[in-house]
Design a protein around this motif. Sequence first.
Motif, PDB file in Angstrom:
ATOM      1  N   ALA A  33       0.824  -1.196   0.000  1.00 39.62           N
ATOM      2  CA  ALA A  33       0.000   0.000   0.000  1.00 39.62           C
ATOM      3  C   ALA A  33       0.860   1.250   0.000  1.00 39.62           C
ATOM      4  N   ASP A  34       0.463   2.237  -0.802  1.00 41.97           N
ATOM      5  CA  ASP A  34       1.212   3.484  -0.902  1.00 41.97           C
ATOM      6  C   ASP A  34       0.413   4.571  -0.197  1.00 41.97           C
ATOM      7  N   THR A  35       0.933   5.016   0.908  1.00 42.75           N
ATOM      8  CA  THR A  35       0.170   5.936   1.749  1.00 42.75           C
ATOM      9  C   THR A  35       0.118   7.348   1.186  1.00 42.75           C
ATOM     10  N   SER A  36       0.895   7.620   0.124  1.00 45.03           N
ATOM     11  CA  SER A  36       0.857   8.968  -0.439  1.00 45.03           C
ATOM     12  C   SER A  36      -0.410   9.198  -1.256  1.00 45.03           C
ATOM     13  N   TYR A  84      12.301   0.461  -9.173  1.00 46.78           N
ATOM     14  CA  TYR A  84      11.376   0.892  -8.125  1.00 46.78           C
ATOM     15  C   TYR A  84      10.207   1.656  -8.736  1.00 46.78           C
ATOM     16  N   GLY A  85       9.038   1.422  -8.151  1.00 44.55           N
ATOM     17  CA  GLY A  85       7.899   2.283  -8.365  1.00 44.55           C
ATOM     18  C   GLY A  85       7.208   2.149  -9.708  1.00 44.55           C
ATOM     19  N   VAL A  86       6.235   3.032  -9.889  1.00 46.26           N
ATOM     20  CA  VAL A  86       5.388   3.037 -11.076  1.00 46.26           C
ATOM     21  C   VAL A  86       6.215   3.160 -12.347  1.00 46.26           C
ATOM     22  N   GLU A 138      10.573   5.653  -2.664  1.00 47.38           N
ATOM     23  CA  GLU A 138       9.506   5.376  -1.712  1.00 47.38           C
ATOM     24  C   GLU A 138       8.218   6.165  -1.931  1.00 47.38           C
ATOM     25  N   ASP A 139       8.297   7.299  -2.619  1.00 43.95           N
ATOM     26  CA  ASP A 139       7.114   8.148  -2.782  1.00 43.95           C
ATOM     27  C   ASP A 139       6.563   7.994  -4.192  1.00 43.95           C
ATOM     28  N   ASP A 140       5.317   7.646  -4.271  1.00 38.70           N
ATOM     29  CA  ASP A 140       4.662   7.373  -5.541  1.00 38.70           C
ATOM     30  C   ASP A 140       4.739   8.566  -6.488  1.00 38.70           C
ATOM     31  N   THR A 141       4.324   9.726  -6.025  1.00 35.03           N
ATOM     32  CA  THR A 141       4.291  10.909  -6.872  1.00 35.03           C
ATOM     33  C   THR A 141       5.690  11.316  -7.313  1.00 35.03           C
ATOM     34  N   ALA A 142       6.667  11.219  -6.411  1.00 33.79           N
ATOM     35  CA  ALA A 142       8.040  11.558  -6.757  1.00 33.79           C
ATOM     36  C   ALA A 142       8.575  10.612  -7.832  1.00 33.79           C
TER      37      ALA A 142
END
Length: 640
Positions: A33-36, A84-86, A138-142
Amino acid sequence: MRKRKRAVGVSAAIAASVLTASGILISPVAAQADTSNSTPTARQQALRSAAAEYHIPSSVLLALAYQESRWESHGTQVSSDGGYGVMHLTDVTPAMLAGGDAGAVGRADLKDLAAGPALHTLQTAAKLTGLSARELREDDTANIRGGAALLASYEKQLTGGTPADASRWYGAVARYSQSKQQQGASGFADHVFGTIRGGAAVTTQDGQRVRLAADPSIAPVRSQATALGLKAATADTADTECPPAVRCTFVAGSPAGRQVSNRPANGIRIDTIVIHDLETTYDAGVTGLANPTNPAATNYVMSSDGSVTQMVPTKDIAFQAGNYSTNLHSVGIEHEGYAVQGAAWYTEAQYEATAYLVRYLATRFDIPLDRQHIIGHDNVAGPNSSLVSGMHWDPGPFWDWDHFMSLLGAPLSGLHAVPQTGSVVTIDPPFAQNSQTIQVCPSDDPTGQTTACTERQQQANFVYLRTAPSETAPLFGDQAIHGTAVGTDRVNDWGSTAQSGQQFVVADVQGDWTAIWYSGSEVWFYNPSGANTKTSYGVKIIRPANTGAVSLYGSSYPDKAEYPAGLGASTQAPLSMYSIPAGQAYVATAEPAATDDYFPSNGAVVIGAKKMYTIQYNHRVALVYAGDVTATEAVHHWED
């Protein structure tokens, strides 16, 4: 072994316009789960905002992110390529290359690229955006902003600007793949632009709704890829049997794991494709299967980026299914990955490249595109009574069969409706919403990431089966695993689950619960208003022909008396723990097939007079003599 460079990132070279399914509700598993994300549309908004900030057509960034991750963030979980990430920003560390960290575990094929930018796109994105490496991980938007900045920098280097015309971003998208070969880079870009043409819609594991509207008119400028100065493919493809757009090479598999044959010209039918996972990395899998002492083999190995190595010609028999009778009639496809790791390894590139390969094989050998003929290793019958309990359970509960069959152009058909007793249902829980509690123990996870037996809630491809219509009723225990004891929720306990695409006859209905005939018993699963099933018609139903129980088999060999002198007969014996009691019914293949056997020493094929149906007996298939059963077609309502 003739080794080739792997394209880092997801770079399957297949015609996505054929395979991309518009509007399919899909979701990989094992994401964190991505809390951002504070709203269900936050990820869509982040993608559109990043596209606007870096002057990228939003369709290009959305389609690129879909190809890299299917819009899943995966939390802090690193992919097999160190991404990492999207946006799959890579940051491969020395610990990863040594196998001492999650992701890129022991990836010898990445070591020669470690000094280059391909494995450190996250660091490049950090310089372009001013964001820290930690934020980008770690941050989705970033992470989305970092990927957008990287793509825009490639476009500026290629064209000198950031044009509003999406078709002029083909070269930059190809470069984003980080492939060192023109074929791989162009294939990746074709895939992305195929997604733009077909559109896509996803609800991710963490509840994000992302949608890309179809644009059938998009006509990318493919000539841009030549300006990247990439090498033409040099891999040996002379011996491969692959569709033209799939990047395919040939490495000979272990001679101890195969038999030279001439299927299907010699009379041995090929009617099944078996999906496996390696439980290791792509390169380790190919190396191991090429070891001349390895008693196992496979026809194909699929990497996480959609690359394919063929190891056994389809005319030959590969010892891949753990059942010689199945091996005779099947083609095996192994996948880089680990069954318990879910979407961290089963990538969109794998799904789509495998779908392209399966469609190609199905066309060549006239194999029906259904779950009776496209099966997992976990669906293969045990060849004899002593081996049933130890049969493999890959690709496991996190392979998204619903999505995969849709990519094949053969989605699970029927309507969700309250089942009727005697009707046939196809198991079809909606993968994105089908959260199941599963116990995973260290012995189930070769990556070493599981250090103690833990209960996990993950999206899965099955429904649990119980002994009564109640959530507190014990799980059904398969006879081969548990005897008369109850089942468990252990990830490798295949006996208590019915999987997406499997078909069964309804034995009873009570409120929100549906009972099916399964493994000789009446078992129950939660199915409110038919939410986890689709009613199916036109399929074959078999029942015992007489009042006694019918024996089941794990093989389809001729009778001993049918073998010519000098050829030793294979043992054909019933599975002692299984039978079909009188009054029960099961779904069978449309037509029974002849019993047969093969002798590689002289190429002899023995075909028996009897025929056998393959039936969906429990989580696995089994075989029954056609003369022991009566067969009818499922109509609107079937009764005893």
